[in-house]
Write an enzyme that holds these catalytic residues in place. Sequence first.
Site, short mmCIF file in Angstrom:
data_model
loop_
_atom_site.label_atom_id
_atom_site.label_comp_id
_atom_site.label_asym_id
_atom_site.label_seq_id
_atom_site.Cartn_x
_atom_site.Cartn_y
_atom_site.Cartn_z
N GLU A 48 0.82 -1.22 0.00
CA GLU A 48 0.00 0.00 0.00
C GLU A 48 0.86 1.27 0.00
O GLU A 48 0.40 2.34 0.38
CB GLU A 48 -0.94 -0.03 1.20
CG GLU A 48 -1.89 -1.22 1.18
CD GLU A 48 -2.71 -1.33 2.45
OE1 GLU A 48 -3.73 -0.62 2.54
OE2 GLU A 48 -2.34 -2.12 3.33
N PHE A 89 -14.86 -15.05 0.54
CA PHE A 89 -13.81 -14.06 0.30
C PHE A 89 -12.51 -14.55 0.94
O PHE A 89 -12.48 -14.89 2.13
CB PHE A 89 -14.20 -12.70 0.85
CG PHE A 89 -15.24 -11.99 0.03
CD1 PHE A 89 -14.86 -11.13 -0.98
CD2 PHE A 89 -16.58 -12.22 0.24
CE1 PHE A 89 -15.80 -10.48 -1.76
CE2 PHE A 89 -17.55 -11.59 -0.53
CZ PHE A 89 -17.15 -10.72 -1.54
N SER A 133 -6.79 -2.13 2.17
CA SER A 133 -7.04 -1.57 0.84
C SER A 133 -7.42 -2.64 -0.17
O SER A 133 -7.23 -2.47 -1.37
CB SER A 133 -5.81 -0.79 0.34
OG SER A 133 -5.56 0.32 1.16
N GLU A 157 -13.71 -15.85 4.50
CA GLU A 157 -14.95 -15.41 5.10
C GLU A 157 -16.16 -15.77 4.25
O GLU A 157 -16.09 -15.76 3.00
CB GLU A 157 -14.93 -13.89 5.31
CG GLU A 157 -13.88 -13.42 6.30
CD GLU A 157 -13.85 -11.91 6.44
OE1 GLU A 157 -14.48 -11.24 5.60
OE2 GLU A 157 -13.19 -11.40 7.35
N GLN A 158 -17.25 -16.05 4.92
CA GLN A 158 -18.51 -16.30 4.24
C GLN A 158 -18.99 -15.03 3.53
O GLN A 158 -19.01 -13.96 4.13
CB GLN A 158 -19.57 -16.73 5.26
CG GLN A 158 -20.97 -16.90 4.70
CD GLN A 158 -21.02 -18.07 3.73
OE1 GLN A 158 -20.79 -19.20 4.11
NE2 GLN A 158 -21.29 -17.79 2.46
N GLU A 217 -14.96 -5.38 10.15
CA GLU A 217 -13.65 -5.08 10.73
C GLU A 217 -13.61 -3.65 11.22
O GLU A 217 -14.48 -2.83 10.90
CB GLU A 217 -12.54 -5.30 9.69
CG GLU A 217 -12.65 -4.38 8.49
CD GLU A 217 -11.57 -4.62 7.45
OE1 GLU A 217 -10.72 -5.50 7.68
OE2 GLU A 217 -11.58 -3.93 6.42
N SER A 269 -11.74 10.17 0.82
CA SER A 269 -11.98 8.86 1.45
C SER A 269 -13.20 8.92 2.36
O SER A 269 -13.61 9.99 2.81
CB SER A 269 -10.76 8.43 2.26
OG SER A 269 -9.62 8.29 1.43
#
Length: 357
Positions: free
Chosen positions: A16, A176, A184, A214-215, A307, A318
């Site tokens: 990043e 995922f 990011s 993750e589901q 999260e 942003s």
Amino acid sequence: MSKENICIIYGGKSAEHDVSILTAQNVINAVDLNKYNVDIIYITNDGDWIKGAESIDYKIEDIEKLRLQSDELTPISRLLEQSNHGEPYNAVFPLLHGPNGEDGTIQGLFEVLDIPYVGNGVLAASSSMDKLVMKHLFAHRGLPQLPYVSFLKSEYEKYEHNIIELIQNKLEYPVFVKPANLGSSVGISKCTNKEELLEGIKEAFQFDRKLVIEQGVDAREIEVAVLGNDYPETTLPGEVVKEVQFYDYKSKYQDGKAKLQIPADIDDETATTLRNMAIEAFKATDCSGLARADFFLTEDNTIYINETNAMPGFTQYSMYPLLWENMNLSYTELITKLIELAIERYNSKKEIKYKID
């Protein structure tokens, strides 16, 4: 009134890196120069620290000017010893994303050097950076989460068949695949079958030794900004409205395929619940300064926390700054507030006794 001295630190050994430089440009151009003398330190991709010879008192139009170069490298402690004005720094402002930036490592350096710094402390930064540790802390706080599976690269190399079978038994496609310690959306893949899952795992292991699978869920992506130390405040929720199926790195920073709706179109009760959960998540990881709490909201108003981001995207466009702008706190005022919170936390820690009389 004399100005305070701050140092903006950006770049870093991270995937990043370029996002960090873009953030630095935005912050430098918005900081209140009537209040602050602004020094800059650029950390190269190789990890070298290079300090600007003079304070910045102008807008940075060409972002490439922030990629500083030097043939002489100075020890880090010397770079942070005093500002270009010959005085100690009132605070440093790390604008670093990913490993070695928002994972507690550089925060530990500032603690050892006894320098006030903007943002989260060592524990909050490291636990917010590691998605698995974060999930454990959320579970302890009773925050609702989607099912997941996590494993190390060494485990996967030895037990690939068993791990794939576990994923397919515990989760349903789509899933995922995420590196545990990156942000990011770098290295993240949406997988709809076994072949994509295998490829996504291979891709993610390029960026970390630990993965979280993750589901997937059909839900809106809602985000709440949190600001403060012991008594944090929150914004109204905002929503990431996607023109693509997956809000990846390119969507976030390159092609504009993700739009932000601020405030999100949700009822007052749901908004209040999200804001309360954001504070719970902030406290669960012992955050200070700033954090962005990200949630999934299903059609039947079921909420899952995704999260907390201890160093959220911080360009003026942003979500985090825009959420506060919607609360009538401008980008420049937000930067000032974060510096003030850093000094407040530093002074508070100074009251703690470190030796017995």
